[in-house]
Design a protein around this motif. Sequence first.
Motif, PDB file in Angstrom:
ATOM      1  N   TYR A 176       0.843  -1.200   0.000  1.00  0.00           N
ATOM      2  CA  TYR A 176       0.000   0.000   0.000  1.00  0.00           C
ATOM      3  C   TYR A 176       0.882   1.255   0.000  1.00  0.00           C
ATOM      4  N   GLY A 177       1.956   1.228   0.773  1.00  0.00           N
ATOM      5  CA  GLY A 177       2.893   2.354   0.784  1.00  0.00           C
ATOM      6  C   GLY A 177       3.489   2.616  -0.585  1.00  0.00           C
ATOM      7  N   LEU A 178       3.831   1.544  -1.298  1.00  0.00           N
ATOM      8  CA  LEU A 178       4.366   1.685  -2.665  1.00  0.00           C
ATOM      9  C   LEU A 178       3.377   2.384  -3.587  1.00  0.00           C
ATOM     10  N   SER A 179       2.089   2.057  -3.405  1.00  0.00           N
ATOM     11  CA  SER A 179       1.065   2.647  -4.283  1.00  0.00           C
ATOM     12  C   SER A 179       0.888   4.143  -4.011  1.00  0.00           C
ATOM     13  N   LEU A 180       1.338   4.622  -2.827  1.00  0.00           N
ATOM     14  CA  LEU A 180       1.190   6.038  -2.465  1.00  0.00           C
ATOM     15  C   LEU A 180       2.420   6.879  -2.811  1.00  0.00           C
ATOM     16  N   LEU A 181       3.550   6.210  -3.124  1.00  0.00           N
ATOM     17  CA  LEU A 181       4.756   6.970  -3.463  1.00  0.00           C
ATOM     18  C   LEU A 181       4.499   7.892  -4.648  1.00  0.00           C
ATOM     19  N   PRO A 182       5.134   9.096  -4.743  1.00  0.00           N
ATOM     20  CA  PRO A 182       6.252   9.557  -3.908  1.00  0.00           C
ATOM     21  C   PRO A 182       5.835  10.395  -2.699  1.00  0.00           C
ATOM     22  N   SER A 183       4.628  10.247  -2.170  1.00  0.00           N
ATOM     23  CA  SER A 183       4.209  11.053  -1.022  1.00  0.00           C
ATOM     24  C   SER A 183       4.949  10.621   0.250  1.00  0.00           C
ATOM     25  N   ILE A 184       5.042  11.527   1.228  1.00  0.00           N
ATOM     26  CA  ILE A 184       5.690  11.238   2.504  1.00  0.00           C
ATOM     27  C   ILE A 184       4.941  10.134   3.248  1.00  0.00           C
ATOM     28  N   LEU A 185       3.593  10.165   3.147  1.00  0.00           N
ATOM     29  CA  LEU A 185       2.772   9.146   3.805  1.00  0.00           C
ATOM     30  C   LEU A 185       3.139   7.747   3.311  1.00  0.00           C
ATOM     31  N   GLY A 186       3.347   7.633   1.984  1.00  0.00           N
ATOM     32  CA  GLY A 186       3.744   6.348   1.396  1.00  0.00           C
ATOM     33  C   GLY A 186       5.045   5.845   1.989  1.00  0.00           C
ATOM     34  N   ALA A 187       6.042   6.741   2.109  1.00  0.00           N
ATOM     35  CA  ALA A 187       7.350   6.374   2.666  1.00  0.00           C
ATOM     36  C   ALA A 187       7.226   5.941   4.129  1.00  0.00           C
ATOM     37  N   LEU A 188       6.370   6.641   4.899  1.00  0.00           N
ATOM     38  CA  LEU A 188       6.180   6.306   6.315  1.00  0.00           C
ATOM     39  C   LEU A 188       5.518   4.932   6.475  1.00  0.00           C
ATOM     40  N   ILE A 189       4.529   4.650   5.610  1.00  0.00           N
ATOM     41  CA  ILE A 189       3.843   3.345   5.684  1.00  0.00           C
ATOM     42  C   ILE A 189       4.802   2.217   5.306  1.00  0.00           C
ATOM     43  N   ILE A 190       5.665   2.454   4.295  1.00  0.00           N
ATOM     44  CA  ILE A 190       6.674   1.448   3.921  1.00  0.00           C
ATOM     45  C   ILE A 190       7.631   1.213   5.088  1.00  0.00           C
ATOM     46  N   LEU A 191       8.027   2.293   5.773  1.00  0.00           N
ATOM     47  CA  LEU A 191       8.909   2.176   6.949  1.00  0.00           C
ATOM     48  C   LEU A 191       8.247   1.321   8.031  1.00  0.00           C
ATOM     49  N   MET A 192       6.937   1.525   8.242  1.00  0.00           N
ATOM     50  CA  MET A 192       6.190   0.696   9.192  1.00  0.00           C
ATOM     51  C   MET A 192       6.221  -0.771   8.762  1.00  0.00           C
ATOM     52  N   GLY A 193       6.163  -0.987   7.454  1.00  0.00           N
ATOM     53  CA  GLY A 193       6.235  -2.343   6.917  1.00  0.00           C
ATOM     54  C   GLY A 193       7.553  -3.017   7.246  1.00  0.00           C
ATOM     55  N   PHE A 194       8.656  -2.261   7.124  1.00  0.00           N
ATOM     56  CA  PHE A 194       9.978  -2.825   7.442  1.00  0.00           C
ATOM     57  C   PHE A 194      10.125  -3.111   8.938  1.00  0.00           C
ATOM     58  N   VAL A 195       9.498  -2.277   9.778  1.00  0.00           N
ATOM     59  CA  VAL A 195       9.460  -2.557  11.220  1.00  0.00           C
ATOM     60  C   VAL A 195       8.683  -3.862  11.454  1.00  0.00           C
ATOM     61  N   GLY A 196       7.602  -4.032  10.672  1.00  0.00           N
ATOM     62  CA  GLY A 196       6.816  -5.263  10.740  1.00  0.00           C
ATOM     63  C   GLY A 196       7.629  -6.494  10.374  1.00  0.00           C
ATOM     64  N   ILE A 197       8.538  -6.355   9.394  1.00  0.00           N
ATOM     65  CA  ILE A 197       9.408  -7.481   8.998  1.00  0.00           C
ATOM     66  C   ILE A 197      10.263  -7.919  10.183  1.00  0.00           C
ATOM     67  N   LEU A 198      10.845  -6.944  10.893  1.00  0.00           N
ATOM     68  CA  LEU A 198      11.681  -7.254  12.069  1.00  0.00           C
ATOM     69  C   LEU A 198      10.843  -7.950  13.147  1.00  0.00           C
ATOM     70  N   ALA A 199       9.603  -7.439  13.361  1.00  0.00           N
ATOM     71  CA  ALA A 199       8.711  -8.049  14.359  1.00  0.00           C
ATOM     72  C   ALA A 199       8.352  -9.481  13.955  1.00  0.00           C
ATOM     73  N   PHE A 200       8.117  -9.680  12.644  1.00  0.00           N
ATOM     74  CA  PHE A 200       7.762 -11.009  12.130  1.00  0.00           C
ATOM     75  C   PHE A 200       8.914 -12.001  12.337  1.00  0.00           C
ATOM     76  N   VAL A 201      10.136 -11.561  12.005  1.00  0.00           N
ATOM     77  CA  VAL A 201      11.315 -12.433  12.175  1.00  0.00           C
ATOM     78  C   VAL A 201      11.476 -12.828  13.644  1.00  0.00           C
ATOM     79  N   LYS A 202      11.324 -11.844  14.559  1.00  0.00           N
ATOM     80  CA  LYS A 202      11.459 -12.111  15.994  1.00  0.00           C
ATOM     81  C   LYS A 202      10.395 -13.103  16.458  1.00  0.00           C
ATOM     82  N   TRP A 203       9.146 -12.907  16.002  1.00  0.00           N
ATOM     83  CA  TRP A 203       8.037 -13.801  16.368  1.00  0.00           C
ATOM     84  C   TRP A 203       8.299 -15.230  15.879  1.00  0.00           C
ATOM     85  N   GLU A 204       8.720 -15.333  14.605  1.00  0.00           N
ATOM     86  CA  GLU A 204       8.890 -16.657  13.992  1.00  0.00           C
ATOM     87  C   GLU A 204      10.031 -17.454  14.618  1.00  0.00           C
TER      88      GLU A 204
END
Length: 367
Positions: A176-204
Amino acid sequence: EFAVDAVLLSWVATSYLLTAAMLLVPFGRIADIYGMKRIFTYGILIFTGASLLSAISTSAILLISFRALQGSGAAMLFGTGVAILTSVFPSVERGKALGVNVAAVYSGLSLGPFLGGFLTQHFGWRSIFLAYVPLALMAIALIFWKLRGEWAEAIGEKFDLGGSIIYSLTLIAIIYGLSLLPSILGALIILMGFVGILAFVKWETKAESPILDMSLFRNNRVFAFSNLAALINYGATFAVGFLLSLYLQYIKGFSPQDTGLILVSQPVVQAVFSPFIGRLSDRVEPRIVASMGMMMTVVGLFPLSFLNGKTALEFIVGSLILLGFGFALFSAPNTSAVMGSVEKRFYGVASATIGTMRLIGQMLSMG
């Protein structure tokens, strides 16, 4: 027909890709536990029903909703198809079988826009969804007639619901963040996604029965780097057809139908050579063949960077043929390397991971 703007219109495609991407790995794991044939069959039934509902949609919101449902059916198909093939064929014939599969996948991806344009031009957009129904009924008949037995190598293991939710939300954020680029909101949502990746790895790493065993990436270099190569390959190439379709119509002045015929030169080469390359990868180390394919893809992409209004049609078709040959050399051996690097109980997850790499690569390429 529904008088929607361009942003809402883009969600007719994005809702499908997004749902398919976020559910691929969870459904791959469910297939390992409950049976691949069962999930594959449910996938076709859901996809068919969603296609029929899409064809009779009375608003854009309904169409987008049914496309999302279609994506969940597609996730069941993508998450099990390669796994079933890998289970059915012995390792010495795996490359050949996956070569035929790759030829079908790439032909579908490349012919889709051309066939969609033809159907829309002559029969209206609803015909795209209706055309799938008889094909799906044939596929269902073949499943019950030809596909004997069941494959579930992780029977009795638990399904990691928490990990699935984190994984799905992470992918939603990134795409969803990719679809909003190049807006700042898109970049922030993508950043949240990468935080989610770290959380997912820790959980798994702590989960008793993870949907995606992190040791597959940490301790299995073939699995990790072959998936990364697939992501790079799709990311580098998927948008070529989209860009060339605009170039050929708006710069060169070709009709949609003629543009489709020109672009077909690539999937024809892929479809012809993929089964032979698959057999070759049964005899030669897959990484060597796949690396040659990547090199050939670069050779096909580089000339296209010099396109201008006067570029000869032969030059474009020649580049597409090189690209098609590069795809054929890369895909089946790469898929064979991924599937051959894991135990049978991970076939569903491995198949789903390849599918996820394809979908994320496509989204990155378009972005």
